[in-house]
Design a protein around this motif. Structure first.
Motif, PDB file in Angstrom:
ATOM      1  N   ALA A 143      17.842 -92.738   8.176  1.00  0.00           N
ATOM      2  CA  ALA A 143      16.530 -92.133   8.360  1.00  0.00           C
ATOM      3  C   ALA A 143      15.873 -92.794   9.555  1.00  0.00           C
ATOM      4  N   GLY A 144      15.230 -91.995  10.387  1.00  0.00           N
ATOM      5  CA  GLY A 144      14.644 -92.543  11.597  1.00  0.00           C
ATOM      6  C   GLY A 144      13.295 -91.948  11.910  1.00  0.00           C
ATOM      7  N   LEU A 145      12.485 -92.729  12.622  1.00  0.00           N
ATOM      8  CA  LEU A 145      11.197 -92.281  13.131  1.00  0.00           C
ATOM      9  C   LEU A 145      11.316 -92.142  14.640  1.00  0.00           C
ATOM     10  N   ASN A 146      10.937 -90.986  15.133  1.00  0.00           N
ATOM     11  CA  ASN A 146      11.074 -90.663  16.544  1.00  0.00           C
ATOM     12  C   ASN A 146       9.690 -90.672  17.202  1.00  0.00           C
ATOM     13  N   ASN A 147       9.480 -91.641  18.115  1.00  0.00           N
ATOM     14  CA  ASN A 147       8.213 -91.711  18.852  1.00  0.00           C
ATOM     15  C   ASN A 147       7.020 -91.834  17.918  1.00  0.00           C
ATOM     16  N   ALA A 148       7.170 -92.598  16.834  1.00  0.00           N
ATOM     17  CA  ALA A 148       6.108 -92.701  15.843  1.00  0.00           C
ATOM     18  C   ALA A 148       4.873 -93.415  16.389  1.00  0.00           C
ATOM     19  N   LEU A 155      13.117 -95.661  15.710  1.00  0.00           N
ATOM     20  CA  LEU A 155      13.374 -96.624  14.641  1.00  0.00           C
ATOM     21  C   LEU A 155      14.327 -95.989  13.649  1.00  0.00           C
ATOM     22  N   ASP A 156      15.412 -96.700  13.331  1.00  0.00           N
ATOM     23  CA  ASP A 156      16.425 -96.153  12.434  1.00  0.00           C
ATOM     24  C   ASP A 156      16.778 -97.157  11.349  1.00  0.00           C
ATOM     25  N   VAL A 157      16.908 -96.657  10.136  1.00  0.00           N
ATOM     26  CA  VAL A 157      17.421 -97.438   9.007  1.00  0.00           C
ATOM     27  C   VAL A 157      18.729 -96.790   8.569  1.00  0.00           C
ATOM     28  N   GLU A 158      19.787 -97.590   8.491  1.00  0.00           N
ATOM     29  CA  GLU A 158      21.119 -97.074   8.188  1.00  0.00           C
ATOM     30  C   GLU A 158      21.665 -97.743   6.931  1.00  0.00           C
ATOM     31  N   TYR A 169      24.113-102.281   6.126  1.00  0.00           N
ATOM     32  CA  TYR A 169      22.674-102.080   6.048  1.00  0.00           C
ATOM     33  C   TYR A 169      22.102-102.541   7.388  1.00  0.00           C
ATOM     34  N   GLY A 170      21.440-101.629   8.070  1.00  0.00           N
ATOM     35  CA  GLY A 170      20.975-101.977   9.406  1.00  0.00           C
ATOM     36  C   GLY A 170      19.618-101.382   9.732  1.00  0.00           C
ATOM     37  N   PHE A 171      18.918-102.056  10.625  1.00  0.00           N
ATOM     38  CA  PHE A 171      17.651-101.565  11.162  1.00  0.00           C
ATOM     39  C   PHE A 171      17.714-101.696  12.673  1.00  0.00           C
ATOM     40  N   ALA A 172      17.412-100.605  13.376  1.00  0.00           N
ATOM     41  CA  ALA A 172      17.530-100.604  14.835  1.00  0.00           C
ATOM     42  C   ALA A 172      16.248-100.089  15.477  1.00  0.00           C
ATOM     43  N   TRP A 173      15.896-100.701  16.602  1.00  0.00           N
ATOM     44  CA  TRP A 173      14.778-100.254  17.438  1.00  0.00           C
ATOM     45  C   TRP A 173      15.358 -99.934  18.809  1.00  0.00           C
ATOM     46  N   ARG A 188      19.137-104.480  17.166  1.00  0.00           N
ATOM     47  CA  ARG A 188      19.587-104.132  15.815  1.00  0.00           C
ATOM     48  C   ARG A 188      19.769-105.390  14.979  1.00  0.00           C
ATOM     49  N   ALA A 189      19.266-105.344  13.752  1.00  0.00           N
ATOM     50  CA  ALA A 189      19.517-106.391  12.757  1.00  0.00           C
ATOM     51  C   ALA A 189      20.320-105.752  11.623  1.00  0.00           C
ATOM     52  N   TYR A 190      21.337-106.460  11.145  1.00  0.00           N
ATOM     53  CA  TYR A 190      22.227-105.805  10.191  1.00  0.00           C
ATOM     54  C   TYR A 190      22.936-106.800   9.291  1.00  0.00           C
ATOM     55  N   GLN A 191      23.419-106.279   8.180  1.00  0.00           N
ATOM     56  CA  GLN A 191      24.403-106.953   7.329  1.00  0.00           C
ATOM     57  C   GLN A 191      25.548-105.969   7.122  1.00  0.00           C
TER      58      GLN A 191
END
Length: 489
Positions: A143-148, A155-158, A169-173, A188-191
């Motif tokens: 799920a991601g936010l585009n130009n929020a 912003l993406d959560v994977e 599990y990841g979060f990317a900007w 990106r921060a991830y496990q």
């Protein structure tokens, strides 16, 4: 003065000649009018933006500022085309229209520019199911936010979960055009848990951050800081894998370069691909940090001498070199090594079925383990890898196969995977002592089959025979079906 329009970056003055009316004025050739005045001096009176509901004004100010420096109609056209291309490169607008018109009557020889944008949806949701090269199925949701926040950020959560133990599990900007330069940066921060227990009796758990910079050219630069753990979930790991268990810290910088002139990524009939990746690990002062240099090179060429017949060849080389006395004594990490075998890698062999291996500890119920297909040896990977694939591709005579893009091929596949002579000793299938030993380590297979191109790669249905193999290799002679992707290396 004449009015000129720029819509969807169409050239100024490209309007068609007006039709001739019954007693009206004669038609005007607007294109000729534009050419007559295109070098006439002018000033840009104002630039107006419409439709910017979320996007910050500062983003438009940076992109549109060069328009004010236009000093002629022709220069204004060029500046508007450049601004249109840059705004579209942010990938946050569904549409970008730019209209150039005459300025107010009080400001002769001036122009007014209107930029109208339509912003993309703020929320993006994607999902899917996949099968990895090792055969593990997984489900992915993002799920991601585009130009929020209005800075053109993404912003993406994977979340990815495999049916065995693999997970991500990841979060990317992602920030495009940092400092208004043609450089996109993704942090990106991830496990990530990579499950290799079926083939090599280990799992790798990686927790870290990465920063990737991509310019307007074919190059990519990436930095990674990762805390890694190698574990044995099977309790049956071989001696070599057990020596790999534990924690390590990896701080690395990687450079990638891709040049691609092929007419198709999945079924090229002409052109060439060159891909290079270099990675240096050990950036930092910690003496316990993982230290190595890893180099990968790939090349692919395709030619069609006559219609319906294509000859293709691809070659891949890779080397993993430990750096420093401590790293050479300890050896390379199994998670960093190359593996070989399987469709898209070395046909006629099982996935990771070629190269150094070590015997696992015997299970408690050997008969049940054998019935369940549990392997008796761990694939250890290698530090030096090379492969060659040569094929002749033919259009099928059956129309239904042609309609789905399928084609037949006959191929020769060769490859080798060995430990580095600079690394630790003791791996089964150890480092070759001389050139003859290296030549003897080459495996060869031949076959024919059908290929079904897909956006993610090629599904191959092959009949394969191995011409050279080692007694410890896991072969897959006869019918072999699999997905060949660019990640199979």
């Amino acid at each position: 003065g004449a009015r000129a329009h720029l819509l969807h970056a169409r050239p100024l003055g490209s309007m068609a000649t007006s039709p001739q009316g019954g007693g009206g004025p004669p038609p005007r050739d607007y294109q000729q009018l534009y050419f007559n005045v295109r070098h006439k001096p002018l000033v840009v009176h104002d630039v107006t933006v419409k439709g910017d509901d979320r996007t910050r004004p500062g983003l438009f100010d940076k992109v549109l500022a060069p328009i004010y420096r236009a000093s002629s109609l022709d220069e204004l056209r060029v500046r508007c085309l450049e601004a249109n291309a840059i705004l579209n490169s942010y990938d946050i607008f569904d549409k970008v229209d730019i209209l150039c018109d005459a300025g107010p009557a009080s400001a002769p020889d001036s122009a007014s520019v209107t930029v109208e944008v339509s912003e993309k949806n703020k929320l993006n949701i994607k999902g899917g199911a996949y099968v990895s090269q090792s055969g593990e199925g997984s489900a992915e949701f993002s799920a991601g936010l585009n130009n929020a926040f209005g800075f053109a950020e993404k912003l993406d959560v994977e979340v990815l979960q495999g049916h065995e133990r693999s997970s991500t599990y990841g979060f990317a900007w992602a920030q495009p055009r940092v400092l208004n330069a043609d450089v996109d940066v993704t942090t990106r921060a991830y496990q990530q848990v990579s499950c290799s227990k079926r083939l090599s009796s280990f799992d790798e758990t990686a927790r870290g951050v990465s920063v990737t910079a991509v310019g307007g050219g074919p190059a990519t630069l990436e930095y990674q800081l990762v805390f890694r753990e190698i574990a044995d979930p099977t309790r049956l790991a071989s001696k070599h894998i057990r020596h790999q268990l534990g924690h390590s810290l990896k701080s690395s910088v990687a450079y990638s370069y891709v040049a691609d002139t092929r007419d198709s990524p999945t079924r090229p009939s002409r052109g060439a691909l060159y891909r290079l990746r270099s990675e240096l690990a050990g950036i930092g002062a910690d003496p316990q940090m993982t230290r190595f240099f890893k180099q990968e090179v790939e090349a692919q060429v395709a030619r069609s001498p006559v219609e319906g017949v294509t000859f293709a060849a691809s070659a891949k080389l890779g080397a993993l070199v430990p750096l420093g006395d401590a790293a050479r004594k300890k050896g390379t990490c199994v998670a960093d090594r190359f593996f070989l075998g399987g469709v898209g890698s070395l046909r006629g062999f099982d996935t990771h079925g070629v190269g150094p291996s070590d015997e696992r500890r015997p299970p408690k119920d050997a008969e049940a383990a054998k019935a369940a297909g549990v392997l008796s040896r761990d694939a250890l990977g290698g530090d030096i890898v090379g492969s060659l694939f040569v094929s002749a591709q033919l259009e099928p005579t059956w129309r239904k196969l042609r309609d789905v893009g399928a084609y037949a091929h006959a191929f020769l596949n060769a490859g080798t995977l060995v430990p580095s002579p600079l690394g630790e000793a003791g791996r089964a299938g150890g480092a070759p002592a001389d050139v003859k030993s290296l030549a003897d380590s080459v495996r060869v297979s031949l076959g024919v089959g059908l290929v079904f191109p897909l956006p993610v790669g090629n599904i191959e249905v092959n009949y394969v025979k191995t011409a050279r193999r080692d007694r410890l290799d896991r072969t897959k002679e006869g019918l072999q079906v699999g997905l060949a992707t660019a990640l199979a290396f």
